[in-house]
Write a protein that holds these residues in place. Sequence first.
Motif, PDB file in Angstrom:
ATOM      1  N   ALA A 236      -7.452   6.280   2.842  1.00 45.37           N
ATOM      2  CA  ALA A 236      -8.718   5.611   3.165  1.00 45.37           C
ATOM      3  C   ALA A 236      -9.135   4.665   2.045  1.00 45.37           C
ATOM      4  N   LEU A 237      -8.982   5.108   0.789  1.00 40.72           N
ATOM      5  CA  LEU A 237      -9.337   4.233  -0.329  1.00 40.72           C
ATOM      6  C   LEU A 237      -8.433   3.001  -0.376  1.00 40.72           C
ATOM      7  N   SER A 238      -7.128   3.199  -0.148  1.00 44.58           N
ATOM      8  CA  SER A 238      -6.214   2.048  -0.139  1.00 44.58           C
ATOM      9  C   SER A 238      -6.512   1.129   1.032  1.00 44.58           C
ATOM     10  N   PHE A 239      -6.871   1.692   2.172  1.00 42.03           N
ATOM     11  CA  PHE A 239      -7.215   0.878   3.338  1.00 42.03           C
ATOM     12  C   PHE A 239      -8.433   0.007   3.059  1.00 42.03           C
ATOM     13  N   LEU A 240      -9.370   0.533   2.272  1.00 40.73           N
ATOM     14  CA  LEU A 240     -10.570  -0.226   1.925  1.00 40.73           C
ATOM     15  C   LEU A 240     -10.340  -1.198   0.780  1.00 40.73           C
ATOM     16  N   GLY A 241      -9.127  -1.184   0.207  1.00 39.27           N
ATOM     17  CA  GLY A 241      -8.820  -2.096  -0.883  1.00 39.27           C
ATOM     18  C   GLY A 241      -9.234  -1.583  -2.242  1.00 39.27           C
ATOM     19  N   LEU A 242      -9.543  -0.282  -2.368  1.00 41.03           N
ATOM     20  CA  LEU A 242      -9.997   0.285  -3.631  1.00 41.03           C
ATOM     21  C   LEU A 242      -8.992   1.255  -4.237  1.00 41.03           C
ATOM     22  N   GLY A 243      -7.870   1.457  -3.580  1.00 45.03           N
ATOM     23  CA  GLY A 243      -6.877   2.397  -4.079  1.00 45.03           C
ATOM     24  C   GLY A 243      -5.786   1.704  -4.848  1.00 45.03           C
ATOM     25  N   LEU A 244      -4.587   1.709  -4.285  1.00 43.74           N
ATOM     26  CA  LEU A 244      -3.448   1.067  -4.930  1.00 43.74           C
ATOM     27  C   LEU A 244      -3.502  -0.445  -4.726  1.00 43.74           C
ATOM     28  N   PRO A 245      -2.853  -1.233  -5.609  1.00 44.37           N
ATOM     29  CA  PRO A 245      -2.789  -2.687  -5.388  1.00 44.37           C
ATOM     30  C   PRO A 245      -2.185  -3.017  -4.034  1.00 44.37           C
ATOM     31  N   SER A 246      -2.611  -4.123  -3.455  1.00 40.05           N
ATOM     32  CA  SER A 246      -2.236  -4.458  -2.078  1.00 40.05           C
ATOM     33  C   SER A 246      -0.735  -4.667  -1.915  1.00 40.05           C
ATOM     34  N   HIS A 247      -0.025  -5.079  -2.971  1.00 39.79           N
ATOM     35  CA  HIS A 247       1.413  -5.322  -2.841  1.00 39.79           C
ATOM     36  C   HIS A 247       2.233  -4.035  -2.944  1.00 39.79           C
ATOM     37  N   GLN A 248       1.635  -2.949  -3.430  1.00 37.20           N
ATOM     38  CA  GLN A 248       2.366  -1.702  -3.633  1.00 37.20           C
ATOM     39  C   GLN A 248       2.428  -0.918  -2.330  1.00 37.20           C
TER      40      GLN A 248
END
Length: 305
Positions: A236-248
């Motif tokens: 959920a955090l990665s989906f919102l752009g707050l987790g892992l970098p978008s290219h990873q």
Amino acid sequence: MADTTTRTTRPENAPKSASDARWRSRGRSRRSTRSVRAVTSAVIVAAVALAVLIVPPVVQLDEQAVDLALKLQPPSLAHPFGTDDVGRDLLLRCVYGLRVSLLVGLVAALVATVIGTAVGAAAAAFGGWTDRVVMRLVDTFSSVPHLLLGIFIVAMFRPGVWPVIVSVALTHWLSTARIVRSEVLSLRSRPYVDAAVSGGSSRWRITVRHLLPGVLPQAGLAAVLMVPHAMWHESALSFLGLGLPSHQASLGNLVQTARGSLLAGDWWPTLFPGLFLIVPTLAIAGLAGVWRDRINPRRRSELML
């Protein structure tokens, strides 16, 4: 005159009525269903573990690779899961993303369990004002939604794996603290604890030697159940752009970048990362259910009725 009426004897294990036979049949059916579920969950978890351990060292993934000639290719023999919007193999990226999700889930669940066990055991063992203050703090943090608190924590760091792990761990220890506190309060009334108190053992020694070993099965079960929750939290955090970098490669990132493709009718960039998230979490939860039945015989006997 002697009674010559023939009497038939019934075996002791024979059902007393048709109702008893139906209950026993239902019990056998439920046990069989739980056995199938446990075996299926174990096979899925083993396959996932082998995939994340064997595939990345054998096949290296170039996060920055772009091949527009293979953009959004449907599933085929060359690419079983198809390709993404820049031509990268989706199966390989799903495996790498699942590895990240499992790493976050396992480490965060372990850290959260240690924190929750320590806090819950200390609150119940010391009691009094310590218990009241600690549990009021737990209630205060529990009143804030996990995702909102996790966003606040992650926002203070640069995107990466470890900020996500810290965020998940610091927002998921509360339920473990409550479970451990309840178990310790139950164990404090046991005769062997009273004997240790009468023998002059210190409160710290009683907690470490007699109370903590009794709550380890429940704490371990809480940790296993926390792994799927932590995986969903990271996604959920990665989906919102707050987790892992978008290219990873991350399952949340894969689903997030596939939204435009789904609107264009390309279903595979969304379906397969979603399955890689849903199926392993259900399998881990299934194994946790088997563990729960083993450490709680009363509940297992109720389910067998």
